[in-house]
Design a protein around this motif. Structure first.
Motif, PDB file in Angstrom:
ATOM      1  N   UNK A 112       0.784  -1.229   0.000  1.00  0.00           N
ATOM      2  CA  UNK A 112       0.000   0.000   0.000  1.00  0.00           C
ATOM      3  C   UNK A 112       0.813   1.274   0.000  1.00  0.00           C
ATOM      4  N   UNK A 113       2.070   1.206  -0.427  1.00  0.00           N
ATOM      5  CA  UNK A 113       2.897   2.408  -0.473  1.00  0.00           C
ATOM      6  C   UNK A 113       2.316   3.402  -1.475  1.00  0.00           C
ATOM      7  N   UNK A 114       2.491   4.670  -1.214  1.00  0.00           N
ATOM      8  CA  UNK A 114       1.928   5.720  -2.061  1.00  0.00           C
ATOM      9  C   UNK A 114       2.903   6.113  -3.166  1.00  0.00           C
ATOM     10  N   UNK A 133      11.378   8.926  -5.264  1.00  0.00           N
ATOM     11  CA  UNK A 133      11.775   9.662  -4.082  1.00  0.00           C
ATOM     12  C   UNK A 133      10.830   9.348  -2.932  1.00  0.00           C
ATOM     13  N   UNK A 134      10.621  10.306  -2.060  1.00  0.00           N
ATOM     14  CA  UNK A 134       9.700  10.129  -0.947  1.00  0.00           C
ATOM     15  C   UNK A 134       8.466  10.989  -1.180  1.00  0.00           C
ATOM     16  N   UNK A 135       7.299  10.385  -1.477  1.00  0.00           N
ATOM     17  CA  UNK A 135       6.109  11.179  -1.782  1.00  0.00           C
ATOM     18  C   UNK A 135       5.776  12.174  -0.668  1.00  0.00           C
ATOM     19  N   UNK A 136       5.517  13.389  -1.062  1.00  0.00           N
ATOM     20  CA  UNK A 136       5.122  14.449  -0.130  1.00  0.00           C
ATOM     21  C   UNK A 136       3.893  15.137  -0.713  1.00  0.00           C
ATOM     22  N   UNK A 137       3.256  15.950   0.088  1.00  0.00           N
ATOM     23  CA  UNK A 137       2.052  16.631  -0.387  1.00  0.00           C
ATOM     24  C   UNK A 137       2.337  17.473  -1.615  1.00  0.00           C
ATOM     25  N   UNK A 138       3.536  18.084  -1.672  1.00  0.00           N
ATOM     26  CA  UNK A 138       3.839  18.976  -2.792  1.00  0.00           C
ATOM     27  C   UNK A 138       4.269  18.218  -4.040  1.00  0.00           C
ATOM     28  N   UNK A 139       4.439  16.905  -3.962  1.00  0.00           N
ATOM     29  CA  UNK A 139       4.800  16.125  -5.146  1.00  0.00           C
ATOM     30  C   UNK A 139       3.884  14.914  -5.257  1.00  0.00           C
TER      31      UNK A 139
END
Length: 210
Positions: A45-47, A70-76
Motif C-alpha cells: 500500500x505504499x503511495x 523519491x519520498x512522496x510528499x504533499x507537494x509532489x
C-alpha cells in the motif's frame, strides 16, 4: 492549454492541484493511475505519485522516464512539471525554450516506488522490477513514438528489459540523456539543450505526419 510563458510552480495550496485531483479518472490518465494503484498495493500500500491530467497520459507521443519516486510528499503528489521542486523547474525551462507542449509528454519513473536510499544506484533486482513496470506503462500507450530515458536509474530500468522493448517497439526512438538536474557543467547543459532541441524537432515532425 496555457501558453508556455504562463507556466509556473504550483504550490501545494494552488487550485491547479484540485483540478488534477478532479481529473484522475479522465480517459487519458485513468489507466495509468489504476496501474499506479496496483503497483502501490503490491508494495504493502505504499503511495506512488499519480499521473497528472494536465499532461498527455496514455495518448502522449513521448514517455519521459526519470529516476525514482523519491519520498512522496504533499507537494509532489503528481508526476508533473508544475511541481514545486528544482527538477520540475528545469524541465519547464527546457520545454519552454523548445516550445514543447505538456500534452506531448507522459511522465514515469525508472523505479516507480519510493526508496529509503534514493541517492544510491538501483540494484539489479530493482532495475528489473522497474523495467517490468515500465513495460506495463508502455503497453498502455496509444501513440508512443519516443522513449526518453533521463538519468542513470531510468536507463538501468530500461536496459533490464531492453530486448522486450526492442522487439515489441521496433520503430520506437529511444533518447538517453542526463536527468534534468544532471547538467552541472556548461558543456553538460549545452549537450542537454541539444538533446531537447532534437526531442522538440521529432515531436513537431510527428504532428506534421499525423
Amino acid at each position: 492549454m496555457a501558453p508556455a510563458d504562463k507556466w509556473k510552480r504550483a504550490q501545494p495550496d494552488d487550485p491547479f492541484w484540485v483540478q488534477q485531483c478532479e481529473g484522475l479518472r479522465a480517459e487519458h490518465v485513468a489507466p495509468l493511475n489504476e496501474l499506479i494503484g496496483r503497483l502501490g498495493d503490491g508494495k504493502d500500500g505504499v503511495r506512488l505519485p499519480l499521473a497528472a491530467p494536465w499532461h498527455g497520459g496514455i495518448h502522449a507521443p513521448a514517455l519521459m522516464v526519470l529516476n525514482d519516486a523519491g519520498e512522496p510528499r504533499d507537494e509532489t503528489r503528481f508526476m508533473c512539471i508544475r511541481n514545486p521542486d528544482r527538477a520540475a523547474d528545469r524541465q519547464r525551462h527546457l520545454m519552454t525554450e523548445f516550445d514543447i507542449d505538456p500534452a506531448d509528454l507522459c511522465h514515469w519513473n525508472g523505479y516507480p516506488w519510493p526508496r529509503l536510499d534514493p541517492k544510491r544506484d538501483l540494484t539489479p533486482e530493482q532495475s528489473l522490477e522497474g523495467g517490468r513496470a515500465l513495460l506495463e506503462v508502455m503497453g498502455l500507450m496509444t501513440e508512443l513514438r519516443m522513449l526518453l530515458l533521463l538519468g542513470r536509474k531510468a536507463q538501468d530500468a530500461a536496459d533490464a528489459v531492453l530486448p522486450e522493448i526492442v522487439s515489441g517497439y521496433p520503430d520506437l526512438h529511444i533518447v538517453r540523456s542526463l536527468h534534468p538536474l544532471g547538467a552541472k557543467r556548461t558543456v553538460d547543459r549545452e549537450e542537454q539543450k541539444r538533446v531537447w532541441a532534437g526531442i522538440a524537432s521529432r515531436l513537431r515532425e510527428g504532428k506534421q505526419d499525423s
